[in-house]
Write an enzyme that holds these catalytic residues in place. Structure first.
Site, short mmCIF file in Angstrom:
data_model
loop_
_atom_site.label_atom_id
_atom_site.label_comp_id
_atom_site.label_asym_id
_atom_site.label_seq_id
_atom_site.Cartn_x
_atom_site.Cartn_y
_atom_site.Cartn_z
N ASP A 80 0.82 -1.21 0.00
CA ASP A 80 0.00 0.00 0.00
C ASP A 80 0.85 1.25 0.00
OD1 ASP A 80 0.81 -0.61 2.69
OD2 ASP A 80 -0.65 0.83 3.43
N GLU A 174 0.11 -1.38 5.56
CA GLU A 174 1.13 -0.95 6.53
C GLU A 174 0.98 0.51 6.88
OE1 GLU A 174 5.18 0.68 7.72
OE2 GLU A 174 3.83 1.22 6.07
#
EC number: 3.4.11.4
Length: 410
Positions: A80, A174
């Site tokens: 991400d 994350e």
């Protein structure tokens, strides 16, 4: 190097921003799309045990090519990108042989300036990949993904480089603090690992902030402004008073190194209710506890001062400093340092002024320091990375795998 850069430029075009408002895992569909692409690439590369679970966690393994026992090590990156700036329609540009001065970002007025970012002064002669000034780049952490996969391709192509089992893990979410939530450490199979999620060349980090969030809610009363006399209580005015009570010299823009901070991340303003979200950071657990106590004291003090309206707070712990979980295993750090030295990279051991998946994973039984990617200015439109830094990260990963095997050779 061409394969490395091609991978990176391909990955950054996937829209993979995580979404803190979505409780699902992964929090956005784009992460799953990238994960499927990476799964197919790793299968084509010939890696073993390639799996993608329902939560978007992608794992694979490069089997050992030595006959003696070598502990399995891991390399981890996240798929991400941060929600702080747009990650849609990323359009990177490569500035070859940078010779100083401002870099125009795309065709707009945005520039990358060495006055604002002095690191550029050390990068003359480098090839720099930037944004076009409208989005973040996504080097955090797609550079890490590209570097890990390229390193595995190097090891596959050069069987003369001896190594033990190497475990690969790519995680979702994350950037919103959930990257380790559903990570299966036992399935992963490594005895220790390294996140490839750091910044400039040479960074090696095994300590990070203790982290908490404080959600302060200011309660007011909304009445039509034409008849509000002695009735309206504007929660935004209460929020302003609260913010002025916070120590302004203890903010991210005023601190560095081992100094902690309070950071007002966001607010949801309205007359009836205004919500303030602070993050609290410190490297020492007792110091973080004092920060949490100060927030609570300010809430109580403001409530006593207010004639009308009131303030409430909820404090939630996020992650802890991984140092206590990594330091008992000094060989993990020494192997990384030696790999950098062998690759003509000067190790720069420093604290992470933030957190990584490795912090959470270290407390889940997988000691996990952090290694550089070669990137700068993450989370914004001025993000950039050097081609040379990415290549050096690949070299360090390969050398770390090789040195680990040598360390345990009979």
């Amino acid at each position: 190097m061409e394969q490395l850069i091609a991978r990176f430029l391909r990955y950054v075009r996937f829209e993979t921003q995580s979404n803190p408002a979505n409780a699902h895992c992964p929090s956005t569909d784009g992460q799953r799309v990238l994960a499927q692409q990476l799964k197919e690439e790793m299968i084509a590369l010939g890696l073993s045990d390639v799996t993608l679970d329902d939560n978007g966690y992608l794992m694979a393994r490069l089997p050992s090519n030595v006959e003696y026992n070598v502990p399995a090590i891991g390399f981890i990156a996240h798929m991400d990108t941060a929600p702080d700036a747009s990650g849609k329609d990323v359009n990177p540009q490569i500035v070859e042989n940078y010779q100083g001065g401002d870099i125009a970002l795309g065709t707009g007025e945005e520039v990358l300036s060495p006055i604002q970012y002095p690191d550029l002064n050390r990068l003359h002669g480098h090839n720099i990949i930037t944004t076009d000034g409208t989005t973040l780049l996504g080097a955090d952490n797609k550079a890490g993904i590209a570097e890990i996969i390229t390193a595995m391709a190097v090891l596959k192509a050069h069987p003369e480089i001896k190594h033990g089992d190497i475990c690969i893990g790519f995680t979702p979410d994350e950037e919103i603090g959930r990257g380790a939530d559903k990570f299966d450490v036992e399935k992963f199979g490594a005895q220790w690992a390294y996140t490839i999620d750091g910044g400039p060349v040479g960074e090696l980090e095994f300590e990070n902030f203790h982290a908490s969030s404080a959600f302060v809610t200011c309660h007011g009363v909304n009445v039509h402004p034409g008849t509000a006399k002695d009735k309206m209580i504007n929660a935004m005015n209460i929020a302003a008073q609260f913010q002025l009570m916070m120590p302004m010299e203890e903010t991210p823009e005023c601190t560095e190194g081992y100094e902690g901070f309070f950071h007002l991340v966001s607010m949801e303003p309205s007359v009836a209710k205004t919500k303030l979200h602070y993050i609290l950071r410190d490297f020492d657990a007792d110091s973080l506890a004092r920060r949490k106590a100060l927030i609570q004291e300010n809430v109580e003090a403001l409530n006593q001062r207010l004639a009308k309206g009131h303030v409430s707070v909820e404090i939630v712990d996020s992650y802890a400093n991984m140092r206590e979980m990594v330091e008992p295993h000094p060989h993990i750090i020494e192997l990384a340092k030696q790999a950098m030295v062998d690759c003509d990279v000067e190790p720069e051991i420093k604290p992470i002024r933030g957190g990584t998946d490795g912090a959470r994973l270290s407390f889940m039984g997988l000691p996990c320091p952090n290694i550089f990617t070669g990137g700068y200015n993450f989370h914004g439109i001025h993000e950039f990375i050097t081609v040379e830094g990415m290549q050096q990260a690949v070299n360090v990963i390969v050398k770390l795998a090789e040195n680990t095997a040598k360390h345990y050779a009979k």
